[in-house]
Design a protein around this motif. Structure first.
Motif, PDB file in Angstrom:
ATOM      1  N   GLU A 223     -11.820   5.196   0.316  1.00 19.90           N
ATOM      2  CA  GLU A 223     -10.957   6.456   0.681  1.00 19.90           C
ATOM      3  C   GLU A 223     -10.343   7.234   1.867  1.00 19.90           C
ATOM      4  N   ILE A 224      -9.465   7.956   2.000  1.00 20.05           N
ATOM      5  CA  ILE A 224      -9.442   8.192   3.001  1.00 20.05           C
ATOM      6  C   ILE A 224      -8.482   9.425   2.917  1.00 20.05           C
ATOM      7  N   GLU A 225      -8.730  11.435   3.452  1.00 18.55           N
ATOM      8  CA  GLU A 225      -8.246  12.302   2.852  1.00 18.55           C
ATOM      9  C   GLU A 225      -7.578  12.520   4.390  1.00 18.55           C
ATOM     10  N   LEU A 226      -6.307  12.748   4.233  1.00 17.15           N
ATOM     11  CA  LEU A 226      -5.920  12.969   5.567  1.00 17.15           C
ATOM     12  C   LEU A 226      -4.843  14.776   6.185  1.00 17.15           C
ATOM     13  N   TYR A 227      -4.977  15.838   6.635  1.00 16.01           N
ATOM     14  CA  TYR A 227      -5.132  16.989   6.338  1.00 16.01           C
ATOM     15  C   TYR A 227      -4.817  17.619   7.358  1.00 16.01           C
ATOM     16  N   ARG A 228      -4.434  18.753   7.845  1.00 13.89           N
ATOM     17  CA  ARG A 228      -4.454  19.947   9.161  1.00 13.89           C
ATOM     18  C   ARG A 228      -5.207  21.001   8.930  1.00 13.89           C
TER      19      ARG A 228
ATOM     20  N   ASP B 256      -4.293  21.075  -0.242  1.00 17.63           N
ATOM     21  CA  ASP B 256      -5.001  20.659   0.524  1.00 17.63           C
ATOM     22  C   ASP B 256      -5.047  19.151   1.343  1.00 17.63           C
ATOM     23  N   VAL B 257      -4.758  18.447   1.064  1.00 22.82           N
ATOM     24  CA  VAL B 257      -4.785  16.452   1.771  1.00 22.82           C
ATOM     25  C   VAL B 257      -4.128  15.823   0.812  1.00 22.82           C
ATOM     26  N   VAL B 258      -3.693  14.773   1.697  1.00 24.11           N
ATOM     27  CA  VAL B 258      -2.677  13.498   1.110  1.00 24.11           C
ATOM     28  C   VAL B 258      -4.076  12.812   0.933  1.00 24.11           C
ATOM     29  N   ARG B 259      -4.046  12.330   0.100  1.00 21.45           N
ATOM     30  CA  ARG B 259      -5.922  11.304  -0.504  1.00 21.45           C
ATOM     31  C   ARG B 259      -5.324   9.748  -0.987  1.00 21.45           C
ATOM     32  N   ILE B 260      -6.045   9.102   0.124  1.00 21.47           N
ATOM     33  CA  ILE B 260      -5.013   7.406  -0.086  1.00 21.47           C
ATOM     34  C   ILE B 260      -6.520   6.839  -0.428  1.00 21.47           C
ATOM     35  N   THR B 261      -6.682   6.135  -1.331  1.00 22.61           N
ATOM     36  CA  THR B 261      -7.808   5.496  -2.165  1.00 22.61           C
ATOM     37  C   THR B 261      -7.208   3.543  -1.924  1.00 22.61           C
ATOM     38  N   PHE B 262      -8.270   2.900  -1.131  1.00 24.45           N
ATOM     39  CA  PHE B 262      -7.680   1.788  -0.649  1.00 24.45           C
ATOM     40  C   PHE B 262      -7.855   0.706  -1.528  1.00 24.45           C
TER      41      PHE B 262
ATOM     42  N   ASP C 167      -5.576  24.804   9.625  1.00 25.99           N
ATOM     43  CA  ASP C 167      -4.810  25.858   9.421  1.00 25.99           C
ATOM     44  C   ASP C 167      -5.450  26.575  10.128  1.00 25.99           C
ATOM     45  N   GLY C 168      -4.345  28.315  10.788  1.00 26.95           N
ATOM     46  CA  GLY C 168      -5.092  29.098  11.051  1.00 26.95           C
ATOM     47  C   GLY C 168      -6.241  29.612  10.488  1.00 26.95           C
ATOM     48  N   LEU C 169      -6.914  29.536   9.429  1.00 23.48           N
ATOM     49  CA  LEU C 169      -7.609  30.503   8.397  1.00 23.48           C
ATOM     50  C   LEU C 169      -8.216  29.238   8.236  1.00 23.48           C
ATOM     51  N   GLY C 170      -8.436  28.838   9.322  1.00 24.13           N
ATOM     52  CA  GLY C 170      -9.893  27.348   8.523  1.00 24.13           C
ATOM     53  C   GLY C 170      -9.301  26.572   6.886  1.00 24.13           C
ATOM     54  N   GLY C 171      -8.198  26.392   6.072  1.00 23.42           N
ATOM     55  CA  GLY C 171      -7.849  25.996   5.485  1.00 23.42           C
ATOM     56  C   GLY C 171      -7.197  24.681   5.580  1.00 23.42           C
ATOM     57  N   ARG C 172      -7.217  23.949   4.963  1.00 20.18           N
ATOM     58  CA  ARG C 172      -6.386  22.493   5.029  1.00 20.18           C
ATOM     59  C   ARG C 172      -4.580  22.382   4.506  1.00 20.18           C
ATOM     60  N   ASN C 173      -4.099  21.734   4.914  1.00 17.45           N
ATOM     61  CA  ASN C 173      -3.204  21.460   4.384  1.00 17.45           C
ATOM     62  C   ASN C 173      -2.355  19.534   4.511  1.00 17.45           C
ATOM     63  N   PRO C 174      -1.981  19.159   3.409  1.00 20.26           N
ATOM     64  CA  PRO C 174      -1.604  18.259   3.912  1.00 20.26           C
ATOM     65  C   PRO C 174      -0.681  17.870   4.774  1.00 20.26           C
ATOM     66  N   LEU C 175      -1.648  16.100   5.336  1.00 22.03           N
ATOM     67  CA  LEU C 175      -0.800  15.780   6.727  1.00 22.03           C
ATOM     68  C   LEU C 175       0.815  15.462   6.073  1.00 22.03           C
ATOM     69  N   ASP C 176       1.882  15.699   7.330  1.00 22.03           N
ATOM     70  CA  ASP C 176       2.959  15.409   6.427  1.00 22.03           C
ATOM     71  C   ASP C 176       3.300  14.131   6.657  1.00 22.03           C
ATOM     72  N   VAL C 177       2.406  12.653   6.628  1.00 21.89           N
ATOM     73  CA  VAL C 177       2.521  11.307   7.199  1.00 21.89           C
ATOM     74  C   VAL C 177       3.826  10.853   6.391  1.00 21.89           C
TER      75      VAL C 177
ATOM     76  N   GLY D  94       0.912  20.456  -3.565  1.00 15.54           N
ATOM     77  CA  GLY D  94       0.806  19.085  -4.330  1.00 15.54           C
ATOM     78  C   GLY D  94       2.022  17.467  -4.913  1.00 15.54           C
ATOM     79  N   GLY D  95       1.821  17.160  -5.810  1.00 10.70           N
ATOM     80  CA  GLY D  95       2.921  15.721  -6.527  1.00 10.70           C
ATOM     81  C   GLY D  95       2.648  14.626  -5.222  1.00 10.70           C
ATOM     82  N   SER D  96       3.421  13.818  -5.393  1.00  8.01           N
ATOM     83  CA  SER D  96       3.212  12.212  -4.764  1.00  8.01           C
ATOM     84  C   SER D  96       4.160  12.264  -3.185  1.00  8.01           C
ATOM     85  N   VAL D  97       3.683  10.706  -2.976  1.00 10.58           N
ATOM     86  CA  VAL D  97       4.445  10.606  -1.285  1.00 10.58           C
ATOM     87  C   VAL D  97       5.699  10.547  -1.552  1.00 10.58           C
ATOM     88  N   SER D  98       7.363  10.334  -1.353  1.00  9.26           N
ATOM     89  CA  SER D  98       8.154   9.698  -1.843  1.00  9.26           C
ATOM     90  C   SER D  98       7.833   8.361  -1.223  1.00  9.26           C
ATOM     91  N   ASP D  99       8.515   7.355  -1.927  1.00 12.48           N
ATOM     92  CA  ASP D  99       9.026   6.075  -1.395  1.00 12.48           C
ATOM     93  C   ASP D  99       9.260   5.188  -0.505  1.00 12.48           C
TER      94      ASP D  99
END
Length: 272
Positions: free
Chosen positions: A77-82, A123-129, A84-94, A28-33
């Motif tokens: 909005e758009i949710e960016l993720y990958r 789980d995701v990186v969520r971008i609200t337009f 994982d091997g167990l079917g879960g979601r991890n945030p995309l390192d954008v 969790g948290g924010s994406v750095s500048d």
């Protein structure tokens, strides 16, 4: 229970809660500048490649195993993720996020965050337009890492897709190359980059496995060497068997055990 055991129990419970998603703090948290405003591969995104071809998704893969993706905005909005091997979601390192308005104005990731929102959950990186209501015609661009010789990503938007490979990469040879979903068309541009195009993707992911032609040549050479070594080993083994048989014959160790010439009531040879 001792104090040490209580501490271990609490730590174990915290780990279990974190892994199960109850705490929601891992990832969790924010994406750095710095990540938001990083420079895209090649210095800038090729917006025209997406707009002129009217693609819902235009993805360019680079030789350093990174990719730049431009998506047509579908919704607020758009949710960016990958996965994982167990079917879960991890945030995309954008990184290097850019937003393009229909009039061609492009804003950086930090500006987009000020006008809309960019948040990273476990789980995701969520971008609200930015803006409200209909945002059709806008586009979002992001950069992230990929896997060498294999691109795989969820389909964040449905529709037409185009994936551009690095120069001198191909997908046509089975085992070494493949595209999913099926039905893609391919073409090669003047820079020797292969373009893989789908008119309408409705699956949950897009996969492009590719190779360098010299990879096939190297594999063929290695296979030929192993074949020669294997045949040589087989020949050597057979020669050793023949030599051993000849030695047994010279020592008179071979005994004729043809049962047709033996009477079942007679004692074994040497016992008569």
């Amino acid at each position: 229970m001792t104090r040490r055991r209580r501490l271990l129990a609490v730590a174990g419970l915290a780990v279990m809660l974190s892994l199960s998603g109850c705490l929601g703090i891992l990832g969790g948290g924010s994406v750095s500048d710095e990540r938001l405003d990083a420079t895209p591969p090649g210095g800038a995104y090729d917006w025209n490649a997406s707009v002129d071809a009217d693609r819902d998704a235009h993805i360019t893969i680079y030789e350093n195993a990174s990719f730049a993706a431009i998506y047509a905005v579908d919704g607020n909005e758009i949710e960016l993720y990958r996965r994982d091997g167990l079917g879960g979601r991890n945030p995309l390192d954008v990184r290097a996020i850019r937003y393009r308005y229909p009039n061609g104005t492009v804003i950086t990731g930090t500006e987009l965050r000020e006008r809309g929102a960019i948040e990273q959950t476990r789980d995701v990186v969520r971008i609200t337009f930015p803006g409200e209501g209909d945002v059709e015609g806008d586009r979002i661009a992001v950069t992230a890492g990929s896997t060498p010789k294999r691109f795989a990503l969820p389909t964040y938007v449905k529709g037409s897709y185009e994936v551009v490979l690095p120069p001198n990469r191909r997908v046509s040879l089975p085992v070494f190359g493949d595209t999913s979903p099926g039905g893609a068309t391919t073409s090669v541009d003047d820079a020797d980059r292969l373009h893989v195009v789908w008119d309408d993707v409705q699956t949950n992911s897009v996969v492009v496995q590719f190779y360098l032609p010299q990879d096939v040549q190297i594999f063929g050479a290695v296979f030929a060497v192993f074949t020669v070594v294997g045949l040589g080993g087989l020949y050597y083994y057979r020669r050793q068997i023949e030599a051993l048989r000849e030695q047994r014959e010279d020592l008179g160790l071979d005994v004729d055990t043809d049962t047709d010439d033996l009477d079942d009531d007679d004692p074994p040879p040497g016992m008569r």
